[in-house]
Design a protein around this motif. Structure first.
Motif, short mmCIF file in Angstrom:
data_model
loop_
_atom_site.label_atom_id
_atom_site.label_comp_id
_atom_site.label_asym_id
_atom_site.label_seq_id
_atom_site.Cartn_x
_atom_site.Cartn_y
_atom_site.Cartn_z
N VAL A 27 -7.25 6.36 0.73
CA VAL A 27 -6.60 5.06 0.60
C VAL A 27 -5.99 4.66 1.94
O VAL A 27 -6.12 3.51 2.38
N ALA A 28 -5.33 5.60 2.61
CA ALA A 28 -4.70 5.31 3.91
C ALA A 28 -5.75 4.90 4.93
O ALA A 28 -5.56 3.94 5.69
N GLU A 29 -6.87 5.61 4.96
CA GLU A 29 -7.93 5.28 5.92
C GLU A 29 -8.51 3.90 5.64
O GLU A 29 -8.77 3.13 6.58
N VAL B 245 0.84 -1.20 0.00
CA VAL B 245 0.00 0.00 0.00
C VAL B 245 0.88 1.25 0.00
O VAL B 245 0.66 2.19 -0.78
N LEU B 246 1.89 1.27 0.86
CA LEU B 246 2.76 2.45 0.94
C LEU B 246 3.54 2.67 -0.35
O LEU B 246 3.70 3.82 -0.78
N ARG B 247 4.02 1.59 -0.97
CA ARG B 247 4.73 1.75 -2.24
C ARG B 247 3.83 2.36 -3.30
O ARG B 247 4.22 3.26 -4.03
N ASP B 248 2.61 1.83 -3.41
CA ASP B 248 1.69 2.36 -4.41
C ASP B 248 1.29 3.80 -4.10
O ASP B 248 1.20 4.63 -5.01
N MET B 249 1.06 4.09 -2.83
CA MET B 249 0.71 5.47 -2.47
C MET B 249 1.86 6.41 -2.80
O MET B 249 1.64 7.55 -3.24
N SER B 250 3.08 5.95 -2.59
CA SER B 250 4.25 6.75 -2.93
C SER B 250 4.30 7.04 -4.43
O SER B 250 4.56 8.18 -4.85
N GLU B 251 4.02 6.02 -5.23
CA GLU B 251 3.98 6.22 -6.69
C GLU B 251 2.90 7.22 -7.06
O GLU B 251 3.12 8.11 -7.87
N TRP B 252 1.73 7.05 -6.49
CA TRP B 252 0.63 7.96 -6.79
C TRP B 252 0.98 9.38 -6.42
O TRP B 252 0.70 10.31 -7.17
N ALA B 253 1.57 9.56 -5.25
CA ALA B 253 1.96 10.91 -4.80
C ALA B 253 2.99 11.50 -5.75
O ALA B 253 2.91 12.67 -6.12
N ARG B 254 3.96 10.69 -6.14
CA ARG B 254 5.00 11.16 -7.06
C ARG B 254 4.39 11.57 -8.39
O ARG B 254 4.84 12.52 -9.04
N ALA C 211 -6.91 1.40 4.18
CA ALA C 211 -5.88 0.44 4.55
C ALA C 211 -5.87 0.22 6.06
O ALA C 211 -5.74 -0.92 6.53
N LEU C 212 -6.00 1.28 6.82
CA LEU C 212 -5.99 1.15 8.28
C LEU C 212 -7.20 0.40 8.82
O LEU C 212 -7.17 -0.14 9.93
N ALA C 213 -8.26 0.33 8.03
CA ALA C 213 -9.46 -0.40 8.46
C ALA C 213 -9.18 -1.89 8.61
O ALA C 213 -9.88 -2.57 9.36
N VAL C 214 -8.15 -2.41 7.94
CA VAL C 214 -7.84 -3.83 8.07
C VAL C 214 -6.85 -4.10 9.20
O VAL C 214 -6.56 -5.26 9.50
N TRP C 215 -6.34 -3.05 9.85
CA TRP C 215 -5.38 -3.23 10.94
C TRP C 215 -6.06 -3.97 12.08
O TRP C 215 -7.09 -3.55 12.59
N PRO C 216 -5.49 -5.12 12.50
CA PRO C 216 -6.14 -5.89 13.57
C PRO C 216 -6.06 -5.17 14.91
O PRO C 216 -5.09 -4.47 15.19
N GLY D 122 1.49 12.87 -8.75
CA GLY D 122 0.61 14.02 -8.59
C GLY D 122 -0.77 13.73 -8.03
O GLY D 122 -1.68 14.54 -8.20
N ALA D 123 -0.96 12.61 -7.36
CA ALA D 123 -2.28 12.28 -6.79
C ALA D 123 -2.72 13.35 -5.79
O ALA D 123 -1.90 13.97 -5.11
N ASP D 124 -3.99 13.51 -5.69
CA ASP D 124 -4.60 14.46 -4.77
C ASP D 124 -4.46 13.95 -3.33
O ASP D 124 -4.60 12.76 -3.07
N VAL D 125 -4.20 14.86 -2.39
CA VAL D 125 -4.04 14.50 -0.99
C VAL D 125 -5.30 13.81 -0.45
O VAL D 125 -5.22 12.86 0.32
N THR D 126 -6.45 14.26 -0.85
CA THR D 126 -7.71 13.67 -0.39
C THR D 126 -7.80 12.21 -0.82
O THR D 126 -8.20 11.35 -0.03
N GLU D 127 -7.40 11.93 -2.04
CA GLU D 127 -7.43 10.55 -2.54
C GLU D 127 -6.44 9.69 -1.75
O GLU D 127 -6.78 8.58 -1.33
N LEU D 128 -5.25 10.20 -1.51
CA LEU D 128 -4.26 9.45 -0.76
C LEU D 128 -4.73 9.20 0.67
O LEU D 128 -4.55 8.11 1.22
N ARG D 129 -5.35 10.19 1.28
CA ARG D 129 -5.86 10.03 2.64
C ARG D 129 -6.95 8.97 2.68
O ARG D 129 -7.02 8.17 3.61
#
Length: 99
Positions: A74-76, A54-63, A78-83, A65-72
């Motif tokens: 995705v992060a939220e 997830v972090l690698r792909d988010m890094s690519e997206w950010a590089r 991803a964190l939903a699966v955190w046990p 030019g992905a929008d901060v809202t979209e990245l946030r």
């Protein structure tokens, strides 16, 4: 564009750093599981691999030019699966202490 030996060496160093970070993350998750912070029976390596991907792909997206809202978002997600912890009382006491 021609790839130089220095370019390859820089890539290999970066890959080595990523692997070291990944190993450290796996060790931290394994320690957390042993301390009861995660449910028994889940795979720390798989969890670390999932978040590394997830972090690698988010890094690519950010590089790219992905929008901060979209990245946030995705992060939220991803964190939903955190046990969570196996002890709900433990979880509740942390919630009250943070409040």
């Amino acid at each position: 564009m021609m790839v130089q030996d220095t370019d390859v060496a820089a890539y290999l160093r970066a890959a080595s750093i990523r692997e070291t970070g990944f190993g450290t993350f796996v060790q931290r998750v394994e320690a957390a599981r042993k301390n009861g912070e995660f449910p028994r029976g889940f795979d720390p390596h798989a969890l670390a691999a999932y978040f590394a991907a997830v972090l690698r792909d988010m890094s690519e997206w950010a590089r790219d030019g992905a929008d901060v809202t979209e990245l946030r978002s995705v992060a939220e997600l991803a964190l939903a699966v955190w046990p969570g912890p196996t002890d709900l009382k433990h979880c509740s006491s942390h919630s009250r202490a943070a409040a």
